[in-house]
Design a protein around this motif. Structure first.
Motif, PDB file in Angstrom:
ATOM      1  N   ASP A 248      70.179  96.929  40.744  1.00 57.86           N
ATOM      2  CA  ASP A 248      68.770  97.279  40.955  1.00 57.86           C
ATOM      3  C   ASP A 248      68.266  98.177  39.830  1.00 57.86           C
ATOM      4  OD1 ASP A 248      66.268  97.748  42.628  1.00 57.86           O
ATOM      5  OD2 ASP A 248      67.063  99.781  42.503  1.00 57.86           O
ATOM      6  N   ILE A 249      69.082  99.134  39.412  1.00 62.90           N
ATOM      7  CA  ILE A 249      68.677 100.044  38.334  1.00 62.90           C
ATOM      8  C   ILE A 249      68.464  99.267  37.035  1.00 62.90           C
ATOM      9  CG2 ILE A 249      69.582 101.845  36.798  1.00 62.90           C
ATOM     10  CD1 ILE A 249      70.620 103.272  39.279  1.00 62.90           C
ATOM     11  N   TRP A 250      69.399  98.372  36.707  1.00 59.19           N
ATOM     12  CA  TRP A 250      69.247  97.631  35.452  1.00 59.19           C
ATOM     13  C   TRP A 250      68.013  96.730  35.493  1.00 59.19           C
ATOM     14  CZ3 TRP A 250      70.620  98.278  30.715  1.00 59.19           C
ATOM     15  CH2 TRP A 250      70.427  97.243  29.792  1.00 59.19           C
ATOM     16  N   SER A 251      67.746  96.135  36.630  1.00 59.38           N
ATOM     17  CA  SER A 251      66.540  95.313  36.773  1.00 59.38           C
ATOM     18  C   SER A 251      65.284  96.154  36.531  1.00 59.38           C
ATOM     19  CB  SER A 251      66.504  94.689  38.165  1.00 59.38           C
ATOM     20  OG  SER A 251      65.304  93.973  38.374  1.00 59.38           O
ATOM     21  N   SER A 252      65.258  97.368  37.089  1.00 62.05           N
ATOM     22  CA  SER A 252      64.105  98.252  36.899  1.00 62.05           C
ATOM     23  C   SER A 252      63.985  98.695  35.448  1.00 62.05           C
ATOM     24  CB  SER A 252      64.230  99.474  37.817  1.00 62.05           C
ATOM     25  OG  SER A 252      64.125  99.100  39.171  1.00 62.05           O
ATOM     26  N   VAL A 253      65.124  98.941  34.803  1.00 59.65           N
ATOM     27  CA  VAL A 253      65.123  99.302  33.380  1.00 59.65           C
ATOM     28  C   VAL A 253      64.465  98.204  32.554  1.00 59.65           C
ATOM     29  CG1 VAL A 253      66.668  99.493  31.378  1.00 59.65           C
ATOM     30  CG2 VAL A 253      67.086 100.896  33.406  1.00 59.65           C
ATOM     31  N   CYS A 254      64.844  96.965  32.809  1.00 59.10           N
ATOM     32  CA  CYS A 254      64.302  95.839  32.038  1.00 59.10           C
ATOM     33  C   CYS A 254      62.806  95.675  32.275  1.00 59.10           C
ATOM     34  CB  CYS A 254      65.044  94.557  32.400  1.00 59.10           C
ATOM     35  SG  CYS A 254      66.781  94.553  31.907  1.00 59.10           S
ATOM     36  N   LEU A 255      62.359  95.815  33.520  1.00 55.61           N
ATOM     37  CA  LEU A 255      60.931  95.706  33.817  1.00 55.61           C
ATOM     38  C   LEU A 255      60.141  96.814  33.118  1.00 55.61           C
ATOM     39  CD1 LEU A 255      61.103  94.857  37.633  1.00 55.61           C
ATOM     40  CD2 LEU A 255      60.329  93.333  35.798  1.00 55.61           C
ATOM     41  N   ALA A 256      60.676  98.037  33.146  1.00 54.90           N
ATOM     42  CA  ALA A 256      59.987  99.150  32.492  1.00 54.90           C
ATOM     43  C   ALA A 256      59.937  98.957  30.982  1.00 54.90           C
ATOM     44  CB  ALA A 256      60.679 100.466  32.842  1.00 54.90           C
ATOM     45  N   ALA A 257      61.031  98.501  30.394  1.00 51.43           N
ATOM     46  CA  ALA A 257      61.067  98.289  28.940  1.00 51.43           C
ATOM     47  C   ALA A 257      60.057  97.233  28.503  1.00 51.43           C
ATOM     48  CB  ALA A 257      62.477  97.888  28.515  1.00 51.43           C
ATOM     49  N   LYS A 258      59.996  96.140  29.230  1.00 42.70           N
ATOM     50  CA  LYS A 258      59.047  95.078  28.884  1.00 42.70           C
ATOM     51  C   LYS A 258      57.603  95.544  29.052  1.00 42.70           C
ATOM     52  CE  LYS A 258      62.100  91.156  29.822  1.00 42.70           C
ATOM     53  NZ  LYS A 258      62.387  89.993  30.700  1.00 42.70           N
ATOM     54  N   ALA A 259      57.350  96.339  30.096  1.00 43.16           N
ATOM     55  CA  ALA A 259      55.993  96.841  30.308  1.00 43.16           C
ATOM     56  C   ALA A 259      55.589  97.813  29.209  1.00 43.16           C
ATOM     57  CB  ALA A 259      55.908  97.522  31.676  1.00 43.16           C
ATOM     58  N   ALA A 260      56.519  98.671  28.777  1.00 43.22           N
ATOM     59  CA  ALA A 260      56.217  99.603  27.685  1.00 43.22           C
ATOM     60  C   ALA A 260      55.961  98.857  26.385  1.00 43.22           C
ATOM     61  CB  ALA A 260      57.366 100.594  27.515  1.00 43.22           C
ATOM     62  N   MET A 261      56.737  97.807  26.135  1.00 50.26           N
ATOM     63  CA  MET A 261      56.527  96.997  24.937  1.00 50.26           C
ATOM     64  C   MET A 261      55.158  96.331  24.973  1.00 50.26           C
ATOM     65  SD  MET A 261      58.918  97.058  22.625  1.00 50.26           S
ATOM     66  CE  MET A 261      58.725  95.495  21.754  1.00 50.26           C
ATOM     67  N   ALA A 262      54.790  95.769  26.119  1.00 47.24           N
ATOM     68  CA  ALA A 262      53.486  95.109  26.240  1.00 47.24           C
ATOM     69  C   ALA A 262      52.359  96.115  26.010  1.00 47.24           C
ATOM     70  CB  ALA A 262      53.363  94.466  27.616  1.00 47.24           C
ATOM     71  N   GLN A 263      52.514  97.314  26.558  1.00 41.35           N
ATOM     72  CA  GLN A 263      51.496  98.346  26.389  1.00 41.35           C
ATOM     73  C   GLN A 263      51.359  98.762  24.934  1.00 41.35           C
ATOM     74  OE1 GLN A 263      51.377 102.944  27.611  1.00 41.35           O
ATOM     75  NE2 GLN A 263      51.588 101.601  29.379  1.00 41.35           N
ATOM     76  N   SER A 264      52.473  98.813  24.215  1.00 43.52           N
ATOM     77  CA  SER A 264      52.445  99.268  22.816  1.00 43.52           C
ATOM     78  C   SER A 264      51.863  98.215  21.881  1.00 43.52           C
ATOM     79  CB  SER A 264      53.860  99.618  22.355  1.00 43.52           C
ATOM     80  OG  SER A 264      54.659  98.447  22.211  1.00 43.52           O
ATOM     81  N   GLY A 265      51.965  96.946  22.253  1.00 44.00           N
ATOM     82  CA  GLY A 265      51.513  95.876  21.375  1.00 44.00           C
ATOM     83  C   GLY A 265      52.472  95.577  20.237  1.00 44.00           C
ATOM     84  N   LEU A 266      53.668  96.150  20.287  1.00 44.01           N
ATOM     85  CA  LEU A 266      54.654  95.958  19.222  1.00 44.01           C
ATOM     86  C   LEU A 266      55.475  94.699  19.445  1.00 44.01           C
ATOM     87  CD1 LEU A 266      55.937  99.644  18.996  1.00 44.01           C
ATOM     88  CD2 LEU A 266      54.413  98.502  17.368  1.00 44.01           C
ATOM     89  N   LYS A 267      56.153  94.283  18.400  1.00 43.92           N
ATOM     90  CA  LYS A 267      57.065  93.157  18.474  1.00 43.92           C
ATOM     91  C   LYS A 267      58.502  93.662  18.536  1.00 43.92           C
ATOM     92  CE  LYS A 267      53.988  90.034  15.924  1.00 43.92           C
ATOM     93  NZ  LYS A 267      53.845  89.153  14.730  1.00 43.92           N
TER      94      LYS A 267
END
Length: 566
Positions: free
Chosen positions: A50-69
């Motif tokens: 569950d923790i790793w799943s949440s880590v991945c969701l948070a990382a992808k959301a932060a990337m989307a927010q930043s607009g970075l590649k």
């Protein structure tokens, strides 16, 4: 290409991801909740999947927010709570809940706050082994060895199937890279490992006679393979690159450098302790700065260039953060959690939260405003005098430091039948004060053993509360320094470690930049909160602190009466 760095912080209730640039500015920030099970009193469990799943969701959301590649991210750092992760011999979760049935293995983490292993902690402490002097004389029930011993003594069938024990930060780097190496931070601070330093201890690493004496002799025969590997890294060192599998899950590139993991409070140091204060930064020595990372619990950590032993305070830990430096760590097991408990259990709690919602503010802002109203209504020279007849002793989840007694309990003196907003505000305020006096108790123990603490460098969720910060300054008599991103300092610290692992920011003339160099460059400019200058308020806090100390002594006295010792 401009470098950016990803930090991942796994706290008690959520996983947080932040992306920062080379100056430490946040470009993306996301939070995702994680599950927590509390099947009975003092049992707290989580799931690594569950923790790793949440880590991945948070990382992808932060990337989307930043607009970075993905190619923009040049380094990744992880931190987490000092919780015990248990895997079987094939690397899959194995349950640590005694009532789970066969096949139910998702609850494979004993959370740091879990106190099920009290008897095992007592057993370990009864050995009075030399290793214990590195944890203030006593191992804490919140550390990994009591939890591991509890599993052996209570879950024997599963014990023989266990292949690995990880402190959570090390599990995260393992899950990200496939490299099962460990960090000095986790092993030294939570697992009984003594980093090399012949000036303090002639024996280094694992002490076989210690593990023999506490009932874990099989670790000796296994060469500690369930707890460690031959690779042990300092903070900011590159462990490996992201595996293809983990990179796909995180939305990043395979091979992106990953830093050695850090316990969350230590990541908070990385994101806090080098905060710049205009006009004063150069005058504040490192050994005068006590980092206070204040969230669900609070950690009080000091970095110094020599080893000092303090009863009831963990450490000294060599190389747990910076090479050649030692750390001492005190703490309070419940601070943010205590404040919320005080509010949630009060008879006026529901009405107060409704009022806060109607005003569009937090419950804490509502109570802070009401305290100002009460001060004006009573025409008092300073607000802290409102609690002259109400006193709280804050160890509702035991005392971590400096008493090292998990059996201590909280206490409140001065309650009446009043169930109004006034009563709730005063009880809340007295609780803030008690947390400040608990911190002062820790500071005095450390200073009496040779430290020279003069400033609190504070960060964490509690520091959003201006009254809490001001109360801490007044109660401890230490000015408070706040970093640029007071609530995000822990995850920023993890990202700074990712920058260090990438070695993407060398300083001119240096082939290898230290983690402290990255901290100074990326912490940014903060602010300072002064202590009260009102002499009567200073004296008032002295008297309140005396009450705090007496409430602790009274509790021990009551025990002795009940036990027939008086």
């Amino acid at each position: 290409m401009t470098p950016y760095y990803l930090g991942i912080d796994v706290g008690t209730g959520s996983a947080r991801a932040a992306i920062i640039d080379s100056s430490g500015t946040i470009c993306g920030l996301a939070i995702n909740d994680i599950q927590l099970w509390n099947p009975r009193a003092n049992y707290y469990e989580q799931s690594s999947e569950d923790i790793w799943s949440s880590v991945c969701l948070a990382a992808k959301a932060a990337m989307a927010q930043s607009g970075l590649k993905p190619a923009n991210i040049k380094g990744v750092g992880f931190d987490g709570t000092c919780s015990l992760v248990v895997l079987d011999r094939s690397g899959k979760p194995i349950s640590i809940d005694p009532e789970s049935s066969d096949g139910e293995n998702h609850r494979n983490i004993i959370l740091w706050a879990d106190h099920r292993a009290g008897k095992q902690a007592d057993k370990i402490n009864a050995t009075d082994h030399e290793v214990l002097k590195y944890v203030g004389g006593k191992v804490s029930v919140e550390m990994e060895l009591p939890k591991i011993l509890w599993i052996k003594e209570n879950l024997q069938e599963r014990w023989n199937k266990i292949g690995s024990f990880f402190d959570l930060p090390d599990f995260l780097t393992y899950r990200a890279t496939g490299n099962a190496s460990r960090s000095i931070c986790s092993l030294a601070c939570k697992c009984g490992y003594v980093p090399p330093d012949t000036s303090v201890s002639p024996q280094q690493g694992w002490h076989d006679d210690f593990f023999q004496s506490i009932g874990l002799a099989e670790f000796i025969n296994e060469n500690y393979s369930r707890m460690s590997t031959s690779q042990i890294f300092s903070a900011g060192q590159k462990v490996a690159g992201l595996s293809q599998y983990a990179a796909n899950e995180l939305g990043l590139l395979e091979g992106t450098p990953v830093s050695s993991g850090l316990i969350d409070a230590y990541a908070g140091i990385v994101g806090t302790l080098a905060a710049k204060i205009p006009g004063e930064c150069g005058n504040i020595l490192m050994e005068q700065r006590l980092a206070v990372i204040a969230g669900t619990s609070s950690c009080h950590i000091l970095m110094i260039n020599r080893p000092l032993f303090v009863d009831g305070v963990w450490g000294p830990y060599r190389d747990a953060l910076l090479r050649g430096h030692w750390l001492n760590e005190g703490g309070q097991s419940a601070t943010g959690k205590l404040i919320d408990w005080i509010i949630d259990t009060h008879p006026f709690s529901i009405q107060a939260k409704t009022l806060a919602d109607e005003k569009g503010i937090s419950i804490y802002d509502l109570l802070n405003e009401h305290i100002n109203t009460l001060q004006k209504r009573q025409n008092l020279p300073f607000s802290s005098k409102l609690t002259k007849d109400l006193h709280v002793y804050p160890d509702f989840h035991g005392n971590r430091s400096p008493l090292s007694d998990p059996t201590l309990c909280g206490a409140i003196v001065g309650l009446t039948l009043d169930v109004s907003l006034d009563a709730l505000a005063l009880l809340y305020y007295s609780t803030l004060q008690s947390i400040g006096y608990g911190t002062r108790h820790i500071i005095e123990a450390m200073n009496n053993s040779g430290h020279n603490i003069k400033y609190l460098y504070m960060s964490g969720g509690l520091c959003k509360n201006e009254l809490f910060v001001k109360t801490m300054a007044d109660a401890t008599k230490c000015p408070v320094v706040l970093p640029k991103y007071v609530e995000a300092s822990v995850v920023i610290g993890a990202a700074i470690c990712g920058a260090s692992a990438s070695e993407a920011m060398p300083i001119d003339g240096d082939k290898r930049t230290t983690l402290w160099d990255f901290m100074e460059r990326m912490n940014g400019t903060g602010q300072i909160v002064a202590t009260t200058a009102i002499s009567d308020e200073i004296e008032y806090n002295e008297r309140k602190y005396m009450v705090y100390l007496n409430m602790w002594k009274d509790q021990i006295h009551y025990r002795h009466i009940i036990e027939g010792k008086n």
